[in-house]
Scaffold this motif. Structure first.
Motif, PDB file in Angstrom:
ATOM      1  N   ARG A  49       0.838  -1.219   0.000  1.00 55.03           N
ATOM      2  CA  ARG A  49       0.000   0.000   0.000  1.00 55.03           C
ATOM      3  C   ARG A  49       0.863   1.256   0.000  1.00 55.03           C
ATOM      4  NH1 ARG A  49      -1.650   3.072   3.949  1.00 55.03           N
ATOM      5  NH2 ARG A  49      -0.872   1.612   5.533  1.00 55.03           N
ATOM      6  N   ILE A  50       1.947   1.249   0.817  1.00 53.48           N
ATOM      7  CA  ILE A  50       2.856   2.406   0.860  1.00 53.48           C
ATOM      8  C   ILE A  50       3.509   2.620  -0.501  1.00 53.48           C
ATOM      9  CG2 ILE A  50       5.004   3.274   1.854  1.00 53.48           C
ATOM     10  CD1 ILE A  50       4.169   1.887   4.475  1.00 53.48           C
ATOM     11  N   GLU A  51       3.857   1.501  -1.169  1.00 55.51           N
ATOM     12  CA  GLU A  51       4.482   1.604  -2.493  1.00 55.51           C
ATOM     13  C   GLU A  51       3.528   2.254  -3.487  1.00 55.51           C
ATOM     14  OE1 GLU A  51       6.477  -1.327  -5.892  1.00 55.51           O
ATOM     15  OE2 GLU A  51       5.386  -2.144  -4.159  1.00 55.51           O
ATOM     16  N   GLN A  52       2.270   1.877  -3.451  1.00 57.73           N
ATOM     17  CA  GLN A  52       1.286   2.476  -4.341  1.00 57.73           C
ATOM     18  C   GLN A  52       1.132   3.975  -4.065  1.00 57.73           C
ATOM     19  OE1 GLN A  52      -2.304   0.205  -3.890  1.00 57.73           O
ATOM     20  NE2 GLN A  52      -1.490  -1.624  -4.923  1.00 57.73           N
ATOM     21  N   GLN A  53       1.126   4.334  -2.773  1.00 55.47           N
ATOM     22  CA  GLN A  53       1.033   5.760  -2.431  1.00 55.47           C
ATOM     23  C   GLN A  53       2.238   6.546  -2.961  1.00 55.47           C
ATOM     24  OE1 GLN A  53       0.518   6.017   1.811  1.00 55.47           O
ATOM     25  NE2 GLN A  53      -1.623   5.286   1.765  1.00 55.47           N
ATOM     26  N   LEU A  54       3.409   5.940  -2.793  1.00 54.56           N
ATOM     27  CA  LEU A  54       4.621   6.616  -3.282  1.00 54.56           C
ATOM     28  C   LEU A  54       4.581   6.767  -4.800  1.00 54.56           C
ATOM     29  CD1 LEU A  54       7.370   4.924  -1.059  1.00 54.56           C
ATOM     30  CD2 LEU A  54       6.460   7.248  -0.884  1.00 54.56           C
ATOM     31  N   GLN A  55       4.115   5.749  -5.493  1.00 58.80           N
ATOM     32  CA  GLN A  55       4.012   5.859  -6.952  1.00 58.80           C
ATOM     33  C   GLN A  55       3.028   6.958  -7.356  1.00 58.80           C
ATOM     34  OE1 GLN A  55       3.031   1.927  -8.300  1.00 58.80           O
ATOM     35  NE2 GLN A  55       5.132   1.116  -8.066  1.00 58.80           N
ATOM     36  N   GLN A  56       1.889   7.046  -6.601  1.00 61.10           N
ATOM     37  CA  GLN A  56       0.939   8.106  -6.908  1.00 61.10           C
ATOM     38  C   GLN A  56       1.534   9.498  -6.652  1.00 61.10           C
ATOM     39  OE1 GLN A  56      -2.504   7.203  -4.550  1.00 61.10           O
ATOM     40  NE2 GLN A  56      -3.110   5.423  -5.808  1.00 61.10           N
ATOM     41  N   GLU A  57       2.289   9.621  -5.519  1.00 62.99           N
ATOM     42  CA  GLU A  57       2.928  10.908  -5.223  1.00 62.99           C
ATOM     43  C   GLU A  57       3.973  11.256  -6.276  1.00 62.99           C
ATOM     44  OE1 GLU A  57       4.472  10.665  -1.311  1.00 62.99           O
ATOM     45  OE2 GLU A  57       2.505  10.707  -0.332  1.00 62.99           O
ATOM     46  N   ILE A  58       4.725  10.258  -6.741  1.00 61.93           N
ATOM     47  CA  ILE A  58       5.719  10.507  -7.794  1.00 61.93           C
ATOM     48  C   ILE A  58       5.040  10.984  -9.068  1.00 61.93           C
ATOM     49  CG2 ILE A  58       7.397   9.380  -9.320  1.00 61.93           C
ATOM     50  CD1 ILE A  58       8.187   7.618  -6.915  1.00 61.93           C
ATOM     51  N   ALA A  60       2.157  12.520  -9.205  1.00 64.14           N
ATOM     52  CA  ALA A  60       1.665  13.888  -8.972  1.00 64.14           C
ATOM     53  C   ALA A  60       2.794  14.902  -9.060  1.00 64.14           C
ATOM     54  CB  ALA A  60       0.985  13.972  -7.606  1.00 64.14           C
ATOM     55  N   LEU A  61       3.968  14.537  -8.500  1.00 60.85           N
ATOM     56  CA  LEU A  61       5.122  15.433  -8.574  1.00 60.85           C
ATOM     57  C   LEU A  61       5.576  15.623 -10.015  1.00 60.85           C
ATOM     58  CD1 LEU A  61       7.207  14.249  -5.478  1.00 60.85           C
ATOM     59  CD2 LEU A  61       5.926  16.389  -5.735  1.00 60.85           C
ATOM     60  N   GLN A  62       5.542  14.558 -10.786  1.00 61.36           N
ATOM     61  CA  GLN A  62       5.912  14.695 -12.199  1.00 61.36           C
ATOM     62  C   GLN A  62       4.940  15.609 -12.941  1.00 61.36           C
ATOM     63  OE1 GLN A  62       6.149  10.672 -13.639  1.00 61.36           O
ATOM     64  NE2 GLN A  62       8.230  10.338 -12.837  1.00 61.36           N
ATOM     65  N   ALA A  63       3.639  15.475 -12.635  1.00 59.62           N
ATOM     66  CA  ALA A  63       2.658  16.368 -13.272  1.00 59.62           C
ATOM     67  C   ALA A  63       2.885  17.822 -12.846  1.00 59.62           C
ATOM     68  CB  ALA A  63       1.238  15.910 -12.911  1.00 59.62           C
ATOM     69  N   THR A  64       3.171  18.008 -11.536  1.00 61.03           N
ATOM     70  CA  THR A  64       3.448  19.373 -11.050  1.00 61.03           C
ATOM     71  C   THR A  64       4.693  19.945 -11.710  1.00 61.03           C
ATOM     72  OG1 THR A  64       2.455  18.775  -8.923  1.00 61.03           O
ATOM     73  CG2 THR A  64       3.842  20.755  -8.990  1.00 61.03           C
ATOM     74  N   LYS A  65       5.715  19.108 -11.835  1.00 57.76           N
ATOM     75  CA  LYS A  65       6.948  19.546 -12.486  1.00 57.76           C
ATOM     76  C   LYS A  65       6.678  19.958 -13.935  1.00 57.76           C
ATOM     77  CE  LYS A  65      11.534  17.904 -13.837  1.00 57.76           C
ATOM     78  NZ  LYS A  65      12.477  16.744 -13.828  1.00 57.76           N
ATOM     79  N   LYS A  66       5.862  19.202 -14.635  1.00 55.57           N
ATOM     80  CA  LYS A  66       5.528  19.540 -16.017  1.00 55.57           C
ATOM     81  C   LYS A  66       4.776  20.864 -16.089  1.00 55.57           C
ATOM     82  CE  LYS A  66       3.242  17.723 -20.110  1.00 55.57           C
ATOM     83  NZ  LYS A  66       2.429  16.615 -20.672  1.00 55.57           N
ATOM     84  N   THR A  67       3.837  21.035 -15.115  1.00 57.38           N
ATOM     85  CA  THR A  67       3.088  22.310 -15.088  1.00 57.38           C
ATOM     86  C   THR A  67       4.016  23.482 -14.831  1.00 57.38           C
ATOM     87  OG1 THR A  67       1.154  21.120 -14.255  1.00 57.38           O
ATOM     88  CG2 THR A  67       1.182  23.524 -13.997  1.00 57.38           C
ATOM     89  N   LEU A  68       4.940  23.303 -13.885  1.00 53.15           N
ATOM     90  CA  LEU A  68       5.895  24.378 -13.572  1.00 53.15           C
ATOM     91  C   LEU A  68       6.791  24.676 -14.769  1.00 53.15           C
ATOM     92  CD1 LEU A  68       6.942  23.447  -9.907  1.00 53.15           C
ATOM     93  CD2 LEU A  68       5.479  25.328 -10.646  1.00 53.15           C
ATOM     94  N   LEU A  69       7.220  23.636 -15.452  1.00 56.85           N
ATOM     95  CA  LEU A  69       8.048  23.856 -16.646  1.00 56.85           C
ATOM     96  C   LEU A  69       7.280  24.620 -17.715  1.00 56.85           C
ATOM     97  CD1 LEU A  69       9.920  20.417 -16.930  1.00 56.85           C
ATOM     98  CD2 LEU A  69      10.860  22.615 -16.202  1.00 56.85           C
ATOM     99  N   ASP A  70       5.991  24.272 -17.871  1.00 54.09           N
ATOM    100  CA  ASP A  70       5.172  25.009 -18.847  1.00 54.09           C
ATOM    101  C   ASP A  70       5.021  26.480 -18.448  1.00 54.09           C
ATOM    102  OD1 ASP A  70       4.907  22.678 -20.251  1.00 54.09           O
ATOM    103  OD2 ASP A  70       2.953  22.150 -19.368  1.00 54.09           O
ATOM    104  N   GLN A  71       4.787  26.724 -17.132  1.00 52.74           N
ATOM    105  CA  GLN A  71       4.651  28.103 -16.660  1.00 52.74           C
ATOM    106  C   GLN A  71       5.948  28.885 -16.842  1.00 52.74           C
ATOM    107  OE1 GLN A  71       3.290  27.867 -12.626  1.00 52.74           O
ATOM    108  NE2 GLN A  71       1.193  27.222 -13.203  1.00 52.74           N
ATOM    109  N   ILE A  72       7.072  28.232 -16.541  1.00 55.14           N
ATOM    110  CA  ILE A  72       8.363  28.908 -16.716  1.00 55.14           C
ATOM    111  C   ILE A  72       8.602  29.229 -18.184  1.00 55.14           C
ATOM    112  CG2 ILE A  72      10.867  28.578 -16.554  1.00 55.14           C
ATOM    113  CD1 ILE A  72      10.358  26.968 -13.998  1.00 55.14           C
TER     114      ILE A  72
END
Length: 361
Positions: A49-58, A60-72
């Motif tokens: 279960r923890i592994e699945q949560q970590l994968q989901q957080e990763i 989400a972080l990748q999506a956030t990183k992509k959004t930030l790159l687009d904004q930059i």
């Protein structure tokens, strides 16, 4: 928590280990105690279960990183566009300033050429007037020599001159304009209206002979005093600057020009060529006059001595014109021959200002 559980929690989870644990046969599972096996299975499920949560957080972080790159990227694009627009505007302003500087340089060169041309014209006019005055002096001396041969006694000569002066005075007084009298009320109103117009509504691009400079109340007071109090004949205290005196004289010339039109003939008396040049340039600037307006036959005439001025004014009166004699401040003594004419203006030096201050209007 016992020692087995601590060892399991300390070791990282390995997929092979999970498979081996999941795929262990019944014989091995039967060897472990029942309670310890349940705990192990719960721990494996929790780690999954923890592994699945970590994968989901990763993710989400990748999506956030992509959004930030687009904004930059968008910010960099917008910033680049703003910088480009600012550079374009600065370039346009630079070109505008360069054009303005070039226009000013051409204007400066034109003014220098006009000054050279004007000075050359003044020198030429002075040479012509000097030659004419020389011819006049030669003729006058010849006439004087011929008249002296016919005289017997000096007292008779003095008596004759006295009679001539007494006869000439009533004629001059009859020709004197009366700007302040009741009989000339319409003329007085016209003069006051013109002075108010020069003071409140200056026309810097008006026709020639009309005042083109800023006319302050102090200038209007001097001109009005000369017209209405002195009756067109008198001395005004100097404004402290020759150019300011020229401005007052120009306003008077402009008003009289509107009254007498081409019959008005201003005659300027100055005692040096340099000051004559200042008067000429000042009148050109204040009244918009051209070189053709400075001539012995028309317009303004400049003199360095009172004798030829008096002769010229006398001839103008006989021909039906109206001479206006203007005397510069530097003339310490005024010849009586100048004061016999209907219109004359003299600038009196201020005792507290012994020298001129040359300033702009």
């Amino acid at each position: 928590m016992n020692s087995d559980e601590s060892q399991i929690q300390a070791q990282p989870l390995n997929p092979e280990t999970k498979l081996s644990v999941a795929g262990s046969d019944t014989s091995e599972r039967s060897d472990l105690p029942s309670e310890q096996g349940d705990r192990l299975y719960q721990r494996v499920a929790e780690l999954q279960r923890i592994e699945q949560q970590l994968q989901q957080e990763i993710a989400a972080l990748q999506a956030t990183k992509k959004t930030l790159l687009d904004q930059i990227s968008s910010s960099q694009t917008a910033l680049g566009r703003m910088v480009q627009e600012a550079l374009t505007e600065l370039e346009q302003r630079k070109q505008t300033l360069q054009i303005t500087v070039e226009q000013l340089e051409r204007r400066q060169e034109r003014i220098r050429n006009e000054m050279k041309t004007t000075f050359a014209g003044v020198s030429q006019d002075l040479a012509i007037r000097v030659q004419g005055f020389k011819d006049y002096l030669v003729g006058s001396l010849q006439d004087l020599a011929a008249a002296a041969e016919q005289l017997d006694l000096v007292p008779q000569q003095l008596a004759s001159e006295t009679v001539v002066i007494k006869e000439a005075v009533p004629s001059v007084a009859a020709a004197t304009p009366a700007f302040a009298s009741q009989g000339f009320q319409e003329q007085t109103n016209q003069i006051q209206k013109l002075l108010d117009q020069y003071r409140t509504r200056p026309d810097y691009y008006g026709p020639p002979w009309q005042l083109r400079r800023t006319f302050e109340p102090i200038h209007a007071e001097r001109a009005a005093y000369w017209f209405f109090t002195q009756g067109g004949k008198g001395a005004l205290r100097s404004m402290g600057s020759r150019l300011q005196n020229i401005l007052v004289a120009s306003s008077i010339i402009s008003v009289l020009r509107s009254l007498y039109d081409d019959d008005l003939r201003p005659l300027i008396l100055v005692n040096s060529p340099e000051r004559l040049g200042e008067w000429r340039r000042g009148l050109q600037d204040c009244l918009g006059l051209a070189r053709a307006d400075f001539s012995p036959d028309r317009g303004v005439v400049l003199f360095e001595a009172p004798e030829p001025l008096a002769v010229k004014a006398d001839r103008l009166l006989k021909d039906g014109y109206m001479p206006l004699v203007i005397v510069d401040e530097t003339e310490d003594q005024i010849s009586l021959s100048v004061l016999q004419f209907p219109l004359w203006l003299a600038f009196a030096r201020d005792p507290q200002s012994p020298s001129y201050s040359y300033e702009r209007y």
